[in-house]
Design a protein around this motif. Structure first.
Motif, PDB file in Angstrom:
ATOM      1  N   HIS A   1       5.671  10.717   1.061  1.00 49.39           N
ATOM      2  CA  HIS A   1       5.161   9.563   0.309  1.00 49.39           C
ATOM      3  C   HIS A   1       5.783   8.311   0.915  1.00 49.39           C
ATOM      4  O   HIS A   1       6.997   8.250   1.125  1.00 49.39           O
ATOM      5  N   ASN A   2       4.956   7.301   1.188  1.00 49.37           N
ATOM      6  CA  ASN A   2       5.453   6.051   1.766  1.00 49.37           C
ATOM      7  C   ASN A   2       4.861   4.855   1.034  1.00 49.37           C
ATOM      8  O   ASN A   2       3.645   4.786   0.817  1.00 49.37           O
TER       9      ASN A   2
ATOM     10  N   ASN B   1       9.700  -0.833   3.973  1.00 51.14           N
ATOM     11  CA  ASN B   1       9.088   0.487   3.877  1.00 51.14           C
ATOM     12  C   ASN B   1      10.069   1.449   3.214  1.00 51.14           C
ATOM     13  O   ASN B   1      11.249   1.497   3.577  1.00 51.14           O
TER      14      ASN B   1
ATOM     15  N   PHE C   1       0.824  -1.198   0.000  1.00 53.32           N
ATOM     16  CA  PHE C   1       0.000   0.000   0.000  1.00 53.32           C
ATOM     17  C   PHE C   1       0.864   1.257   0.000  1.00 53.32           C
ATOM     18  O   PHE C   1       2.038   1.230   0.371  1.00 53.32           O
ATOM     19  N   TYR C   2       0.240   2.325  -0.433  1.00 53.57           N
ATOM     20  CA  TYR C   2       0.886   3.637  -0.525  1.00 53.57           C
ATOM     21  C   TYR C   2       0.141   4.609   0.386  1.00 53.57           C
ATOM     22  O   TYR C   2      -1.087   4.622   0.422  1.00 53.57           O
ATOM     23  N   ARG C   3       0.904   5.402   1.134  1.00 52.26           N
ATOM     24  CA  ARG C   3       0.312   6.410   2.001  1.00 52.26           C
ATOM     25  C   ARG C   3       1.022   7.731   1.776  1.00 52.26           C
ATOM     26  O   ARG C   3       2.217   7.779   1.481  1.00 52.26           O
ATOM     27  N   SER C   4       0.290   8.805   1.960  1.00 50.80           N
ATOM     28  CA  SER C   4       0.889  10.139   1.874  1.00 50.80           C
ATOM     29  C   SER C   4       0.361  10.987   3.028  1.00 50.80           C
ATOM     30  O   SER C   4      -0.717  10.736   3.557  1.00 50.80           O
ATOM     31  N   SER C   5       1.150  11.979   3.419  1.00 51.86           N
ATOM     32  CA  SER C   5       0.745  12.851   4.512  1.00 51.86           C
ATOM     33  C   SER C   5       1.466  14.183   4.380  1.00 51.86           C
ATOM     34  O   SER C   5       2.478  14.300   3.673  1.00 51.86           O
TER      35      SER C   5
END
Length: 205
Positions: free
Chosen positions: A44-45, A66, A6-10
């Motif tokens: 971006h992760n 990660n 999965f991709y996460r952004s913050s």
């Protein structure tokens, strides 16, 4: 078995103290000031996780990786004048004498981080215990400014460990564990901050 990616952004917004165009001179040898032109950073992760269990053999495996980058990361710009000088900090002109340090928050690109972890568990019938082995590596790349020159601080770390838990009977319960961690820090400009060290932890109950 299970595999997840999965991709996460913050985003991270600068706080009031980082934005205020004022000088903190509570320590006359280490001045701090804000930067009203700061922008929020954007991270971006990408993460991958895998786990599997064999119920017949009572074994289990889990691992993850990660990778992350941050645009406009809020970092520090440090000024260490070798002689008396004047620094332009936003709307302020700050007079610095030799031996005085000024720190300002700035936006910098180039932040990277990479992390991984693996663990494997299995029974050891000859001692009637369960054994867990684990290990991982991590990498961080931190950009900064020293006298308007980019300093890259790279931090490498690796770790490994083992744990033994009893499975003899309901009346005997014990756990033994050991872990080892090694860290290595290297800077492109500020070599005085280079460091390498290791830590070890052993426990039993």
């Amino acid at each position: 078995s299970n595999l997840r990616m999965f991709y996460r952004s913050s985003t991270n917004t600068p706080d009031a103290s980082q934005l205020q165009d004022v000088i903190d001179n509570s320590n006359t040898l280490s001045l701090k000031a804000g930067n009203p032109e700061l922008k929020q950073d954007f991270s971006h992760n990408l993460v991958a996780r895998f786990g599997t269990t064999n119920t017949n053999k009572a074994t289990s495996f889990f691992g993850f990786v990660n990778f992350g980058i941050t645009d406009n990361r809020i970092a520090n710009a440090v000024y260490l004048p070798v002689s008396d000088t004047i620094i332009n900090a936003g709307k302020n002109k700050i007079s610095l004498s030799k031996g005085t340090q000024l720190t300002l928050p700035v936006n910098l690109d180039g932040y990277r981080n990479l992390g991984s972890f693996l663990t494997f568990g299995f029974p050891a019938s000859f001692i009637k215990c369960n054994i867990n082995l684990n290990g991982g590596v991590n990498y961080n790349r931190l950009p900064g400014l020293i006298n308007n020159k980019e300093n890259i601080s790279e931090n490498y770390s690796s770790n490994g460990g083992a744990a033994i838990s009893s499975n003899i009977s309901e009346k005997i319960d014990f756990n033994l564990s050991y872990s080892y961690n090694y860290n290595f820090v290297e800077n492109t400009i500020q070599s005085s901050s280079d460091n390498n060290y290791s830590t070890q932890t052993a426990s039993g109950k």
